[in-house]
Design an enzyme around this catalytic site. Structure first.
Site, PDB file in Angstrom:
ATOM      1  N   CYS A   1     -34.878  -4.158  -5.458  1.00 28.63           N
ATOM      2  CA  CYS A   1     -34.857  -2.928  -6.272  1.00 28.63           C
ATOM      3  C   CYS A   1     -35.781  -3.095  -7.471  1.00 28.63           C
ATOM      4  CB  CYS A   1     -33.446  -2.618  -6.752  1.00 28.63           C
ATOM      5  SG  CYS A   1     -32.363  -1.899  -5.504  1.00 28.63           S
TER       6      CYS A   1
ATOM      7  N   HIS B   1     -31.329   1.405  -2.136  1.00 25.18           N
ATOM      8  CA  HIS B   1     -30.665   0.117  -1.946  1.00 25.18           C
ATOM      9  C   HIS B   1     -29.672   0.217  -0.790  1.00 25.18           C
ATOM     10  CE1 HIS B   1     -29.144  -3.845  -3.009  1.00 25.18           C
ATOM     11  NE2 HIS B   1     -27.934  -3.362  -2.800  1.00 25.18           N
TER      12      HIS B   1
ATOM     13  N   ASN C   1     -33.597  -9.391   9.522  1.00 22.10           N
ATOM     14  CA  ASN C   1     -32.500 -10.345   9.582  1.00 22.10           C
ATOM     15  C   ASN C   1     -31.254  -9.659   9.039  1.00 22.10           C
ATOM     16  OD1 ASN C   1     -34.001 -12.567  10.575  1.00 22.10           O
ATOM     17  ND2 ASN C   1     -34.839 -12.907   8.536  1.00 22.10           N
TER      18      ASN C   1
ATOM     19  N   HIS D   1     -30.988  -6.377   0.542  1.00 23.15           N
ATOM     20  CA  HIS D   1     -31.619  -5.051   0.431  1.00 23.15           C
ATOM     21  C   HIS D   1     -32.506  -5.033   1.668  1.00 23.15           C
ATOM     22  CE1 HIS D   1     -33.853  -1.888  -2.215  1.00 23.15           C
ATOM     23  NE2 HIS D   1     -34.396  -1.835  -1.001  1.00 23.15           N
TER      24      HIS D   1
ATOM     25  N   HIS E   1     -35.031  -5.153   4.576  1.00 26.12           N
ATOM     26  CA  HIS E   1     -36.486  -5.338   4.537  1.00 26.12           C
ATOM     27  C   HIS E   1     -36.961  -5.664   5.936  1.00 26.12           C
ATOM     28  CE1 HIS E   1     -34.319  -9.005   3.403  1.00 26.12           C
ATOM     29  NE2 HIS E   1     -35.214  -9.684   4.100  1.00 26.12           N
TER      30      HIS E   1
ATOM     31  N   HIS F   1     -39.660  -7.390   8.071  1.00 28.65           N
ATOM     32  CA  HIS F   1     -40.725  -8.384   8.011  1.00 28.65           C
ATOM     33  C   HIS F   1     -41.825  -7.997   8.995  1.00 28.65           C
ATOM     34  CE1 HIS F   1     -38.398 -11.859   6.104  1.00 28.65           C
ATOM     35  NE2 HIS F   1     -37.392 -11.113   6.521  1.00 28.65           N
TER      36      HIS F   1
HETATM   37  P1  AMP Z   1     -34.485 -12.616   4.677  1.00 29.87           P
HETATM   38  O1  AMP Z   1     -34.142 -14.015   5.086  1.00 29.87           O
HETATM   39  O2  AMP Z   1     -34.758 -11.738   5.859  1.00 29.87           O
HETATM   40  O3  AMP Z   1     -33.456 -12.027   3.736  1.00 29.87           O
HETATM   41  O4  AMP Z   1     -35.877 -12.723   3.921  1.00 29.87           O
HETATM   42  C1  AMP Z   1     -36.029 -12.636   2.543  1.00 29.87           C
HETATM   43  C2  AMP Z   1     -37.496 -12.845   2.279  1.00 29.87           C
HETATM   44  O5  AMP Z   1     -37.762 -12.423   0.960  1.00 29.87           O
HETATM   45  C3  AMP Z   1     -37.957 -14.289   2.407  1.00 29.87           C
HETATM   46  O6  AMP Z   1     -38.991 -14.371   3.389  1.00 29.87           O
HETATM   47  C4  AMP Z   1     -38.452 -14.624   1.004  1.00 29.87           C
HETATM   48  O7  AMP Z   1     -39.562 -15.484   0.995  1.00 29.87           O
HETATM   49  C5  AMP Z   1     -38.768 -13.249   0.443  1.00 29.87           C
HETATM   50  N1  AMP Z   1     -38.718 -13.123  -0.997  1.00 29.87           N
HETATM   51  C6  AMP Z   1     -37.715 -13.486  -1.826  1.00 29.87           C
HETATM   52  N2  AMP Z   1     -38.007 -13.185  -3.095  1.00 29.87           N
HETATM   53  C7  AMP Z   1     -39.238 -12.605  -3.084  1.00 29.87           C
HETATM   54  C8  AMP Z   1     -40.081 -12.064  -4.092  1.00 29.87           C
HETATM   55  N3  AMP Z   1     -39.741 -12.059  -5.375  1.00 29.87           N
HETATM   56  N4  AMP Z   1     -41.272 -11.556  -3.713  1.00 29.87           N
HETATM   57  C9  AMP Z   1     -41.646 -11.553  -2.411  1.00 29.87           C
HETATM   58  N5  AMP Z   1     -40.868 -12.030  -1.419  1.00 29.87           N
HETATM   59  C10 AMP Z   1     -39.686 -12.558  -1.744  1.00 29.87           C
END
Ligand code: AMP
Length: 113
Positions: free
Chosen positions: A6, A45, A86, A97, A99, A101
């Site tokens: 967020c 969110h 994931n 939140h 996302h 990939h």
């Molecule tokens: P997940 O395991 O699917 O929740 O992936 C979370 C992802 O967020 C990981 O690949 C992290 O490297 C990435 N991540 C965490 N904090 C940040 C950030 N501040 N900026 C960019 N990516 C982030």
């Protein structure tokens, strides 16, 4: 709300944004697992995929359309790429939140670890 994504969406903490509009934001993963690793998020969110409701259908679709366009821009459309959500502990979800990939730029193995 104490949510890092967020805060990225709101511009309160820095990120390498590659796309944003009124509904979604895309930025480069801070710990990339491949030459291209972009995270595409809704501004809204939503903690996990388990929390999706029918009213989220359009935004979830838009995340995928953005992924398609970013994959094209990154030169991955023909090479191939992977899109991953994931969800929950066994999938290793670390940020609550949702996302999407976008991962590509190298040969990806299957099944995933
Ligand atoms: P997940 O395991 O699917 O929740 O992936 C979370 C992802 O967020 C990981 O690949 C992290 O490297 C990435 N991540 C965490 N904090 C940040 C950030 N501040 N900026 C960019 N990516 C982030």
């Amino acid at each position: 709300m104490d949510c890092i994504f967020c805060k990225i969406a709101a511009g309160q903490i820095p990120a390498k944004k590659v796309f944003e509009d009124g509904e979604i934001v895309a930025f480069r993963d801070i710990n990339p697992v491949a030459p291209t690793h972009v995270l595409i998020i809704p501004r809204e969110h939503i903690e996990t995929i388990n929390d999706l409701e029918p009213g989220h259908a359009a935004i979830v679709g838009r995340l995928h359309l953005a992924a398609r366009e970013l994959a094209r821009q990154e030169g991955l459309a023909e090479r191939g790429y992977r899109l991953v959500f994931n969800c929950g502990p066994e999938a290793g979800q670390a940020v609550f939140h949702i996302h999407l990939h976008l991962i590509g730029g190298r040969k990806l193995s299957w099944p995933p670890g």
